[in-house]
Design an enzyme around this catalytic site. Structure first.
Site, PDB file in Angstrom:
ATOM      1  N   CYS A 115      -0.048  -7.990 -11.711  1.00  0.00           N
ATOM      2  CA  CYS A 115      -0.074  -7.036 -10.607  1.00  0.00           C
ATOM      3  C   CYS A 115      -0.845  -5.758 -10.960  1.00  0.00           C
ATOM      4  O   CYS A 115      -2.063  -5.777 -11.043  1.00  0.00           O
ATOM      5  CB  CYS A 115       1.354  -6.736 -10.161  1.00  0.00           C
ATOM      6  SG  CYS A 115       1.491  -5.986  -8.532  1.00  0.00           S
ATOM      7  N   HIS A 116      -0.165  -4.644 -11.214  1.00  0.00           N
ATOM      8  CA  HIS A 116      -0.813  -3.385 -11.582  1.00  0.00           C
ATOM      9  C   HIS A 116      -1.087  -3.287 -13.084  1.00  0.00           C
ATOM     10  O   HIS A 116      -1.672  -2.311 -13.547  1.00  0.00           O
ATOM     11  CB  HIS A 116       0.051  -2.190 -11.153  1.00  0.00           C
ATOM     12  CG  HIS A 116       0.009  -1.901  -9.683  1.00  0.00           C
ATOM     13  ND1 HIS A 116       0.687  -2.663  -8.757  1.00  0.00           N
ATOM     14  CD2 HIS A 116      -0.632  -0.943  -8.984  1.00  0.00           C
ATOM     15  CE1 HIS A 116       0.466  -2.178  -7.548  1.00  0.00           C
ATOM     16  NE2 HIS A 116      -0.329  -1.134  -7.654  1.00  0.00           N
TER      17      HIS A 116
END
Length: 187
Positions: A115-116
């Site tokens: 994800c991030h």
């Protein structure tokens, strides 16, 4: 059995953090959690609800921490995982995180980002010329860091495995475990 370091902090996404830890342990590997301090980190739950343009965030579980970033000896580990959530936003500025992450990239060791999570190597200039996935709204940021962005669940670039977020964790985990096992048998 590989020793895998998981770099995280408060506001890391719960599934992004706990799923890899449990999957690695299930696979017979040691998952060691590192954060800014040794107190448990407070995780968050990100969800996608009708009528919202962005994900929502709710408090999640706490994740026990084994050691602080400053105490990490990266040479003691075979691989690295950087979960998503908001934690990558601020851990990417930590000097010890930079020291740790560079160690794995410089040696071509397995690195998983979720994800991030790619925000950390991107901030260190380590994604230049690499192919990565990430949370789709990060595309511009990752491309500005010199990466080629792929909107996929299990993007493998050498020893680096990335994905868009927690819905991709089954595919990401299979790919990461394959890279980890391949690295474990390499001379």
């Amino acid at each position: 059995m590989a020793r895998v370091l998981v770099l995280t902090g408060d506001a890391a996404e719960e599934l992004d953090s706990m799923y890899p830890v449990f999957r690695l342990r299930e696979g017979g590997h040691e998952a060691v959690v590192a954060a800014p301090t040794t107190r448990p980190v407070k995780l968050v739950v990100h969800d996608f609800e009708p009528g919202w343009d962005a994900y929502t965030e709710k408090p999640g579980h706490q994740l026990p921490v084994d050691l602080a970033f400053g105490d990490v000896r990266p040479e003691d580990y075979d691989a690295l995982v950087i979960p998503g959530g908001r934690a990558p936003e601020y851990i990417r500025t930590d000097a010890d995180v930079a020291r740790i992450v560079r160690h794995f990239f410089d040696r071509g060791l397995p690195v998983g980002t979720i994800c991030h999570g790619p925000q950390v190597p991107a901030a260190l200039g380590l994604l230049r010329g690499r192919t990565t996935a990430g949370f789709p709204p990060l595309r511009t940021d990752l491309e500005q860091a010199g990466a080629t962005f792929v909107d996929g669940p299990d993007v493998v670039d050498g020893a680096m495995v990335s994905c868009r977020g927690w819905p991709d964790l089954p595919e990401w985990s299979r790919a990461f475990m394959q890279v980890l096992e391949k690295a474990s048998v390499a001379p």
